[in-house]
Scaffold this active site. Structure first.
Site, PDB file in Angstrom:
ATOM      1  N   GLN A  25       0.830  -1.211   0.000  1.00 27.28           N
ATOM      2  CA  GLN A  25       0.000   0.000   0.000  1.00 27.28           C
ATOM      3  C   GLN A  25       0.867   1.265   0.000  1.00 27.28           C
ATOM      4  OE1 GLN A  25      -3.139   0.781  -0.425  1.00 27.28           O
ATOM      5  NE2 GLN A  25      -3.868  -1.313  -0.645  1.00 27.28           N
ATOM      6  N   SER A  26       2.006   1.208  -0.663  1.00 25.63           N
ATOM      7  CA  SER A  26       2.926   2.348  -0.685  1.00 25.63           C
ATOM      8  C   SER A  26       2.301   3.581  -1.330  1.00 25.63           C
ATOM      9  CB  SER A  26       4.192   1.954  -1.450  1.00 25.63           C
ATOM     10  OG  SER A  26       4.928   3.096  -1.811  1.00 25.63           O
ATOM     11  N   ASN A  27       2.263   4.687  -0.567  1.00 28.84           N
ATOM     12  CA  ASN A  27       1.786   5.968  -1.112  1.00 28.84           C
ATOM     13  C   ASN A  27       2.782   6.505  -2.131  1.00 28.84           C
ATOM     14  OD1 ASN A  27      -0.532   6.261   0.728  1.00 28.84           O
ATOM     15  ND2 ASN A  27       1.045   6.441   2.296  1.00 28.84           N
TER      16      ASN A  27
END
Length: 374
Positions: A92-94
């Site tokens: 879920q890396s921004n």
């Protein structure tokens, strides 16, 4: 303010002009300056004032702190005549989401290496949160297990993909985890100048004693700490680490500072507190309850992975030693990450009641409204 998506020559703040190397250009990607406003957090020590800098509002799909770094990194990618961009992070890396979007804006093809559990590494990763945006903009998603990530490391994994793409005739540009290298650090050196200008334009003489920020890959912390130390801000920076430990980040930040020939010691410019709790992107019910409390009390929605843990960590520090924080003016930098909350809906569900079937008597007389549904 430069026009959105334009490349512009860069000149550093006067107090940073001795750093080396200085970037020659940056892309105008973030919607800046982002607002600073009072933030009435519950249970503050006597006389303590918290203000918040809304770097969650740097854009829509580009929201968060990563865009500031990408302004410099993407300028270099274009200068290198890259046709594709590789970066790496958690599932879920921004940062990976922001990189995928901006690459697409600039007509570069995004390739992402995303870390997930070994139980899920051979399955479709789905469309929750950041993944939805990444996959809509056509990013090539390459999954890797946490174990492989730990044993091979992000640098070697990026190199493997880079070599593969080069063999296919592409020209990839590699951006490290979180965009955190010495070039990316300029994003938050520049943010320090922005905060300084915002304070100068006020009539009330506001000045901050402390700056609070989450620490996940180190680049934001390196930039804001150096900027506050060198420039007129002179606020004490407290970073709350959401993965690894403070010693690791002091060393990593030192490497970034040395890469800019800053000649300062990371221990002098930033105090790093451990706020990782159960581990990166894992939350206790207390942390999520706090995110809910803050949203309920102030309308500001924190993300569970970064700012939520930093704010929760700050509250714990304040509860432990309220005297130390009495009367201080504190700026909290909200680094974005709202999409990460969608990954936590199952854990959040018990915390957010407040719904019910509306009770309407059949005898209520109709009133004509407007619009096609009426």
């Amino acid at each position: 303010m430069a026009e959105f998506l334009t490349l512009k020559p860069y000149s550093p703040p006067p107090w940073a002009s001795h750093l080396h190397p200085i970037p020659s250009h940056s892309f105008s990607l973030a919607h800046v300056p982002t607002p600073i406003h009072r933030w009435n957090l519950p249970n503050l020590p006597i006389g303590a004032e918290v203000w918040i800098k809304r770097d969650d509002l740097t854009g829509m799909e580009l929201s968060g702190n990563k865009v500031r770094k990408l302004e410099f990194l993407m300028a270099e990618a274009v200068a290198h005549q890259a046709d594709s961009v590789i970066t790496i992070g958690g599932i879920q890396s921004n940062h990976c989401r922001a990189t995928a979007v901006v690459s697409n804006y600039l007509n570069l093809r995004p390739y992402l290496i995303l870390r997930t559990s070994k139980l899920l590494v051979d399955e479709d990763p789905g469309l929750v949160g950041n993944l939805l945006v990444e996959r809509l903009v056509g990013a090539h998603v390459n999954l890797i297990s946490k174990e492989e990530y730990a044993s091979i490391g992000s640098v070697a994994l990026s190199d493997v993909l880079k070599e593969r793409l080069e063999n296919e005739g592409r020209k990839p540009y590699v951006i490290p985890v979180g965009g955190s290298n010495s070039l990316g650090t300029w994003g938050y050196i520049e943010a320090a100048r922005e905060i300084e200008q915002q304070l100068q334009s006020r009539s009330d003489g506001l000045k901050f004693d402390d700056i609070i920020v989450a620490c996940g890959s180190g680049g934001t912390v390196a930039g804001i700490s150096l900027g506050s130390w060198l420039g007129p801000l002179k606020a004490k920076v407290h970073a709350f680490s959401v993965c690894d430990d403070p010693d690791y980040f002091h060393d990593f930040v030192q490497g970034l500072l040395d890469g800019l020939q800053a000649g300062v010691n990371s221990h002098d410019v930033v105090s790093i507190h451990n706020a990782k709790g159960l581990g990166y992107a894992m939350n206790t019910s207390e942390e999520l309850q706090y995110v809910k409390e803050v949203a309920n009390a102030t309308g500001v929605i924190l993300d569970p992975v970064y700012s939520g843990k930093a704010a929760y960590g700050l509250m714990q520090e304040m509860a432990k030693d309220p005297k130390k924080w009495e009367g201080r003016k504190i700026l909290f930098i909200h680094t974005g990450g709202l999409l990460g909350l969608y990954d936590k809906v199952d854990q959040m569900a018990p915390l957010v009641g407040s719904w019910g079937r509306m009770d309407v008597q059949e005898s209520v007389p109709r009133k004509d409204g407007i619009g096609k549904m009426f």
